[in-house]
Structure formats: structure tokens, C-alpha cells
Design a protein around this motif. Structure first.
Motif, mmCIF file in Angstrom:
data_model
loop_
_atom_site.group_PDB
_atom_site.id
_atom_site.type_symbol
_atom_site.label_atom_id
_atom_site.label_comp_id
_atom_site.label_asym_id
_atom_site.label_seq_id
_atom_site.Cartn_x
_atom_site.Cartn_y
_atom_site.Cartn_z
ATOM 1 N N ARG A 162 0.832 -1.196 0.000
ATOM 2 C CA ARG A 162 0.000 0.000 0.000
ATOM 3 C C ARG A 162 0.870 1.251 0.000
ATOM 4 N NH1 ARG A 162 -1.761 4.248 2.303
ATOM 5 N NH2 ARG A 162 -3.960 4.797 2.506
ATOM 6 N N TYR A 163 0.943 1.917 -1.141
ATOM 7 C CA TYR A 163 1.629 3.208 -1.194
ATOM 8 C C TYR A 163 0.652 4.324 -0.834
ATOM 9 C CZ TYR A 163 5.793 1.380 -3.571
ATOM 10 O OH TYR A 163 6.950 0.709 -3.882
ATOM 11 N N VAL A 164 -0.531 4.262 -1.467
ATOM 12 C CA VAL A 164 -1.533 5.315 -1.268
ATOM 13 C C VAL A 164 -2.905 4.672 -1.135
ATOM 14 C CG1 VAL A 164 -0.263 7.109 -2.539
ATOM 15 C CG2 VAL A 164 -1.809 5.575 -3.784
ATOM 16 N N GLU A 165 -3.839 5.494 -0.702
ATOM 17 C CA GLU A 165 -5.207 5.027 -0.582
ATOM 18 C C GLU A 165 -5.647 4.454 -1.926
ATOM 19 O OE1 GLU A 165 -7.552 8.077 1.151
ATOM 20 O OE2 GLU A 165 -9.301 6.767 1.358
ATOM 21 N N GLY A 166 -6.323 3.330 -1.897
ATOM 22 C CA GLY A 166 -6.745 2.725 -3.154
ATOM 23 C C GLY A 166 -5.881 1.530 -3.518
ATOM 24 N N ASP A 167 -4.643 1.501 -3.020
ATOM 25 C CA ASP A 167 -3.809 0.306 -3.202
ATOM 26 C C ASP A 167 -4.334 -0.756 -2.240
ATOM 27 O OD1 ASP A 167 -2.221 1.623 -4.999
ATOM 28 O OD2 ASP A 167 -0.579 2.020 -3.591
ATOM 29 N N LYS A 168 -4.665 -1.917 -2.761
ATOM 30 C CA LYS A 168 -5.280 -2.950 -1.929
ATOM 31 C C LYS A 168 -4.457 -4.241 -1.947
ATOM 32 C CE LYS A 168 -9.477 -1.065 -0.815
ATOM 33 N NZ LYS A 168 -9.248 0.233 -1.388
ATOM 34 N N PRO A 169 -3.319 -4.237 -1.237
ATOM 35 C CA PRO A 169 -2.511 -5.453 -1.220
ATOM 36 C C PRO A 169 -3.205 -6.560 -0.431
ATOM 37 C CG PRO A 169 -1.638 -3.882 0.353
ATOM 38 C CD PRO A 169 -2.749 -3.186 -0.380
ATOM 39 N N LEU A 170 -2.920 -7.787 -0.779
ATOM 40 C CA LEU A 170 -3.434 -8.929 -0.016
ATOM 41 C C LEU A 170 -2.414 -9.254 1.068
ATOM 42 C CD1 LEU A 170 -4.470 -11.023 -3.142
ATOM 43 C CD2 LEU A 170 -5.994 -9.763 -1.610
ATOM 44 N N PRO A 171 -2.869 -9.878 2.164
ATOM 45 C CA PRO A 171 -1.896 -10.314 3.170
ATOM 46 C C PRO A 171 -0.944 -11.343 2.555
ATOM 47 C CG PRO A 171 -4.169 -10.556 3.961
ATOM 48 C CD PRO A 171 -4.256 -10.211 2.514
ATOM 49 N N ALA A 172 0.307 -11.375 3.055
ATOM 50 C CA ALA A 172 1.301 -12.317 2.532
ATOM 51 C C ALA A 172 0.742 -13.739 2.505
ATOM 52 C CB ALA A 172 2.570 -12.255 3.387
ATOM 53 N N GLY A 173 0.015 -14.097 3.569
ATOM 54 C CA GLY A 173 -0.524 -15.452 3.676
ATOM 55 C C GLY A 173 -1.481 -15.801 2.549
ATOM 56 N N THR A 174 -2.181 -14.793 2.040
ATOM 57 C CA THR A 174 -3.134 -15.051 0.947
ATOM 58 C C THR A 174 -2.395 -15.390 -0.344
ATOM 59 O OG1 THR A 174 -4.673 -13.517 1.993
ATOM 60 C CG2 THR A 174 -5.088 -14.082 -0.321
#
Ligand SMILES: *Cc1c(COP(=O)(O)O)cnc(C)c1O
Length: 444
Positions: free
Chosen positions: A252-264
Motif C-alpha cells: 500500500r503506497y496510497v489510498e486505493g492500493d489494496k494489497p493482499l496479506p502475505a498469507g493469501t
């Protein structure tokens, strides 16, 4: 600005990271300053390792050191049990000098020089990720001349294009990296390698891109790799023991970036590999992955001092800081976006929209466009978040600006891990040929 890891606003209304007041850090170490949240780096390492434990797979999580390669970082990667990807003699040297176990080092890159290959073989690194035929023959010849056998993965271009920015996609057929499965190059290289006396084929590698926010690309890559592995087994009778599915996990750099958790990501990869290899009655390989950005990206914050302010009424207010594209070339390179805050006035509401300019002689040297801030003044401390990956490692001396210092903060303690460059670092390698020397200097 989103507060990552241990970042918080303290009782003085200032940004604090790792229990350290950023204003105190700026006073002690100067600006610009790269500040790394050590606890967050370690947490990111553990998220990947923990996700693999219990998956039933043997695995390696290799930190792609190009994201941020310093000796202290190599120590953390080692302590957390990660392996390490290097791409050059300089990164290899850094890792070895930090005491990183060579057997857990993997050597990447599309143009390893003979000197680099010799250095890596002599250091007894764990694995070469071979990128092209020239390299295969060179590695084999050098290994042969030393009477050793070298473990190798082969980088494939699986024909999967991850959903990401064009400049940082590497999975398509039209790429400078790797062997294409579709055009037969991949099969041809495995066949040739299998016949070489000094190469031990461990398996194949695929890296589909960077800043990836979904798992579909990894599933597709696992399918392509499994299908290729089965073809190789059927044609050559050779079975891979390792499948490396690369890195590229988003942050996540900025709002709107939606990374998944590493585990996913890890679960999607282990599920896909299990499914695709089982389907083909193929023994389950070891899985290796190579996160870079997602290990260090959100753990890094850059502190700058605000200097000149230029207001163009009705147009824009330029707020210049004491760094810029020299310490963070990503906005100029590929329009990367960042968030920032005034670290010394962290509780104040934004009152205007400004643009953050660097100090280099380039109009393109802009760090952030249209950033809401409380009206900044010269001397304020600007914190740009999420600068841990591909900032320090891509920094330059453009305009002969000295590269900043790097500190690790943890539990209220700040440790210098890279010193700020000196004027000697900037001009010390310069040589004035005899005929250009100033007389006085010459005679002195
Ligand atoms: C750059 C790179 C990585 C790391 O990518 P991130 O986006 O930083 O996770 C992993 N593997 C290879 C081969 C790479 O080139």
C-alpha cells in the motif's frame, strides 16, 4: 498519510517511528534521511515464512535484495531465515561481507559477467538463475574449469502478464528476461543443460511482474510451470525439485492500493502448485518465492526539510525539499505516487494542496503532486511514507548530491546502517589528468 507498522503520532504531535521522534532523528542524523521500521521489516519476513510453515511444502523465501541492499538488511534477512537474491557483484559482495550464508544466495540477472560468475562460484552460492544460452554455456565452462558442479534454475517467460504498470511487467513473451515456453526456447535450454557436466538442473523460475494485487497471475504461472515441468519429464525424463514463482507482491503506497496479506498470496501459490502438480502425477517440488518490495517497502519513511516555497497564484504551490529524484527516482521514472505529512505538525489539519518538488535541475524532479498539507513553512519536516523499496537502492549522485544516511529504528533506539555520503565520496574517485592540472596545484 497512512501510518504503517510502529508509526504513530506522539504526545508532542510529531510523527514517531519505532519509538523514535522523527524530529529528534532529523536533528541527530540530518535530512534527507531514510528511516526503517525494523520491527515491520521483521514482521513482513515472518508473514511469508509462517504462511509456508504448515503448508506441507519445503520452501525458501528469498528476499530480493535489489529492493534495498545493505549489510544491516542482509543481517536481518539472515536472522529471519530468508534466502537472498542478488543481481550483481556489488549485491553479492554486500551479502558476503555481511556474513550471509552463501548457500542461501541465488544469483539472478540477464547479463552476468564472467567475473561475476567466477566470484559467485568461488563463494559457493546456492543457485544460479540462468537467464539465457550465453550464460548457461559460460557458467558451465567456468564451473568445469574449477571442477565443480553448479545448481541452476532456469528463468522462464511463462507468457503471463500480471495486471500492473507496463514498465514493471516481465512475464510476457516480449521480454529481455528468460526463456520462452511458447517458442520452444525453454525446452531447448533444459535439454542442453541436462547434457552439461557442470550444471545440476534444480528446476525453473518465473517472475510475472511487480506490485501485484491479486493471486490470479500466480495461479496461471503455476499452471504453466507445471505443464512445462510435465512436458520436460515426458520428453527428457528429468524431474524438477524446485519451482520458483518469483516476487511482485503488492504493497500500500496510497489510498486505493489494496494489497493482499502475505498469507493469501502464499496460500494461493501452494494450493495452485499442489493442484497443478498432483493433477499431472508429479512429485511436489519445493516452492521458492522472492518478495522484495513487500519486505521493506512500507517499513521505509524518508524525512526531508522543507526549503523554498513558490506560490503561483491560481496555478500551484511548489514546496521544495532538500532531496528529490536523487533519493527517490520512482515518481520521475514511472509516475509512482506517495503519501506524506508534516512530521513536526502531525496533528494539524490540511489547509491547502501543494506539490512537493525535489532540488535537482530537472522539471521532472517532482516527488508528489497535489498533496493536502497544513500550510508548510521553510524548516518543517516532511515525511514521505512507503519509501523502503527501490529508493535507497536506486539513489544517484545526480547534481553531485550526496546520498542520504539510512537508520534502523526499533524500541526507541536508532542505529545508523548507512552513513551519509561525504564530499570525499562524491569527488574522491575523480582524477585530474596531469595535463589538466592547475599550475599552482601541480607545483604545490
Ligand atoms: C525484482 C524481482 C523480484 C522482487 O520483486 P518485488 O516486486 O520487489 O517483490 C523478485 N524476483 C525477480 C526475478 C525480480 O527481478
Amino acid at each position: 498519510m497512512y501510518l504503517h507498522g510502529t508509526s504513530r503520532i506522539n504526545e508532542f504531535g510529531r510523527l514517531e517511528i519505532g519509538g523514535c521522534d522523527t524530529l529528534a532523528l532529523a536533528e541527530r542524523f540530518g535530512t534527507p534521511l531514510y528511516v526503517y521500521d525494523e520491527e515491520l521489516i521483521r514482521r513482513r519476513c515472518r508473514e511469508y515464512v509462517d504462511a509456508f510453515r504448515g503448508s506441507g511444502f519445503e520452501f525458501q523465501v528469498a528476499y530480493a535484495s535489489k529492493a534495498f541492499c545493505t549489510m544491516a538488511m542482509c543481517r536481518i534477512a539472515d536472522e529471519e531465515g530468508l534466502s537472498l537474491d542478488v543481481v550483481s557483484d556489488g549485491e553479492l559482495y554486500t551479502a558476503l561481507r555481511a556474513g550471509f550464508p552463501p548457500e542461501r544466495i541465488h544469483f539472478h540477472g540477464n547479463n552476468k559477467t564472467p567475473e561475476e560468475i567466477e566470484m559467485a562460484i568461488d563463494a559457493k552460492i546456492g543457485c544460479f538463475v540462468i537467464d539465457n544460452f550465453t550464460e548457461l554455456r559460460l557458467v558451465n565452462a567456468i564451473a568445469e574449469s574449477r571442477g565443480v558442479k553448479v545448481k541452476a534454475l532456469f528463468r522462464l517467460t511463462p507468457g503471463v502478464s500480471a495486471h500492473t504498470h507496463e514498465y514493471i511487467s516481465t512475464g510476457q513473451t516480449d521480454s529481455k528476461f528468460g526463456f520462452d515456453i511458447g517458442n520452444g526456447a525453454a525446452m531447448a535450454v533444459i535439454e542442453e543443460a541436462a547434457g552439461l557436466s557442470s550444471i545440476e538442473v534444480l528446476g525453473v523460475h518465473s517472475h510475472i511482474g511487480s506490485q501485484i494485487f491479486e493471486v490470479e497471475g500466480f495461479r496461471l504461472a503455476a499452471d504453466k510451470v507445471a505443464s512445462f515441468a510435465a512436458d520436460v519429464r515426458d520428453r527428457l525424463g528429468l524431474v524438477f525439485s524446485v519451482i520458483n514463482l518469483g516476487g511482485g507482491f503488492g504493497i500500500r503506497y496510497v489510498e486505493g492500493d489494496k494489497p493482499l496479506p502475505a498469507g493469501t498470496y502464499v496460500r494461493a501459490i501452494t494450493d495452485a502448485v499442489r493442484e497443478q502438480f498432483t493433477k499431472r502425477s508429479y512429485p511436489l517440488p519445493q516452492i521458492w518465492i522472492e518478495p522484495g518490495r513487500s519486505i521493506v517497502g512500507d517499513a521505509g519513511t524518508t524525512l526531508y526539510t522543507v526549503g523554498s516555497i513558490k506560490d503561483i497564484p491560481g496555478v500551484r504551490k511548489y514546496v521544495s525539499v532538500d532531496g528529490g529524484m536523487t533519493d527517490n527516482p520512482r515518481p520521475a521514472l514511472y509516475d509512482a505516487v506517495y503519501e506524506a505529512m508534516l512530521a513536526n505538525r502531525a496533528n494539524e489539519e490540511a489547509s491547502e494542496v501543494v506539490s512537493i518538488a525535489g532540488k535537482c535541475c530537472e522539471s521532472g524532479d517532482m516527488l508528489i503532486w497535489d498533496l493536502p498539507l497544513p500550510s508548510p513553512n521553510a524548516g518543517d519536516l516532511l515525511a514521505v511514507s512507503c519509501t523502503g523499496a527501490y529508493n535507497y537502492s536506486m539513489a544517484s549522485n545526480y547534481n553531485r548530491i550526496r546520498r542520504p544516511a539510512v537508520v534502523f529504528v526499533r524500541d526507541g533506539q536508532a542505529d545508523l546502517v548507512v552513513k551519509r555520503e561525504t564530499y570525499e565520496d562524491v569527488a574522491g574517485n575523480d582524477v585530474i589528468p596531469e595535463r589538466l592540472r592547475k599550475k599552482e596545484v601541480h607545483q604545490a
